[in-house]
Enzyme design. Structure first.
Site, PDB file in Angstrom:
ATOM      1  N   ASP A   9       7.957  48.182  64.997  1.00  0.00           N
ATOM      2  CA  ASP A   9       7.062  48.023  66.146  1.00  0.00           C
ATOM      3  C   ASP A   9       7.407  49.178  67.082  1.00  0.00           C
ATOM      4  OD1 ASP A   9       5.268  47.001  68.019  1.00  0.00           O
ATOM      5  OD2 ASP A   9       6.781  45.710  68.926  1.00  0.00           O
ATOM      6  N   GLU A  70       3.295  49.502  63.017  1.00  0.00           N
ATOM      7  CA  GLU A  70       2.121  49.027  63.747  1.00  0.00           C
ATOM      8  C   GLU A  70       1.222  50.205  64.085  1.00  0.00           C
ATOM      9  OE1 GLU A  70       2.017  45.612  66.684  1.00  0.00           O
ATOM     10  OE2 GLU A  70       1.840  47.335  68.017  1.00  0.00           O
ATOM     11  N   ASP A 143       9.795  42.625  70.494  1.00  0.00           N
ATOM     12  CA  ASP A 143       9.653  43.800  69.625  1.00  0.00           C
ATOM     13  C   ASP A 143      10.352  43.573  68.284  1.00  0.00           C
ATOM     14  OD1 ASP A 143       8.685  45.882  71.869  1.00  0.00           O
ATOM     15  OD2 ASP A 143      10.349  44.684  72.633  1.00  0.00           O
TER      16      ASP A 143
END
Length: 189
Positions: A9, A70, A143
């Site tokens: 992330d 991501e 996260d």
């Protein structure tokens, strides 16, 4: 055969990293999770270097089969998008140097894979990641949970047709919903 996925992330302030092993029956096990943080007081090049060094260390230590990152979401403010894109580039380049494939997944794709709803909130994602991976406590900060969710998403997508299609009853409700949606989409083609 086990698939090892390193999920990332990306972000300049906090970059979540998680490693998950997925068995052929879609059973997932967390290998490692963490967050790389950088100070806003550092120059951009130093912040990216911190992230690059951490990613290199994680890739070398855990030797993933694939890296899931991501995909930058364009509705953020420009400075946030730039930081996320820069951190993503560092991660993608590190994987490419090692010949490790990289996959990009949108936030809504990750939410749908893990919770069954592309509009789920972060708490719902964290709760289901904790359940799916049979963790004693939720990964923190968000996260870290998001990185694990990215790894799960990629593994389940890469393993399309496993689990529910073979009648495996050990799937979580979210996994079953995902497998059913994949099967339905294949039938429409």
């Amino acid at each position: 055969m086990t698939l090892r996925v390193l999920g990332v992330d990306p972000g300049l302030t906090r970059c979540g990293i998680g490693v998950v092993d997925i068995e052929k029956n879609r059973r997932a096990t967390m290998v490692a999770v963490g967050v790389v943080g950088t100070s806003a007081e550092l120059t951009l090049d130093k912040r990216l270097l911190v992230i690059a060094q951490a990613i290199d260390e994680w890739l070398d230590r855990h030797e993933p089969d694939v890296v899931a990152v991501e995909r930058v979401f364009s509705q953020m403010n420009v400075s946030t998008v730039m930081g996320v894109a820069q951190a993503s580039g560092v991660v993608i380049a590190a994987a490419a140097r090692r010949g490790i494939p990289v996959a990009l997944h949108t936030p809504s794709e990750v939410k749908a894979a893990v919770t069954g709803s592309g509009t789920a909130n972060k708490d719902a994602v964290t709760k289901l990641v904790t359940k799916i991976l049979r963790l004693d406590a939720p990964p923190k900060p968000a996260d870290a949970a998001d990185a694990l969710a990215l790894a799960l998403t990629h593994a389940w997508r890469a393993g399309s047709g496993m689990g529910a299609a073979s009648g495996n009853s050990s799937l979580t409700p979210a996994q079953k919903a995902w497998a059913d949606a994949e099967a339905k989409a294949r039938r429409k083609r």
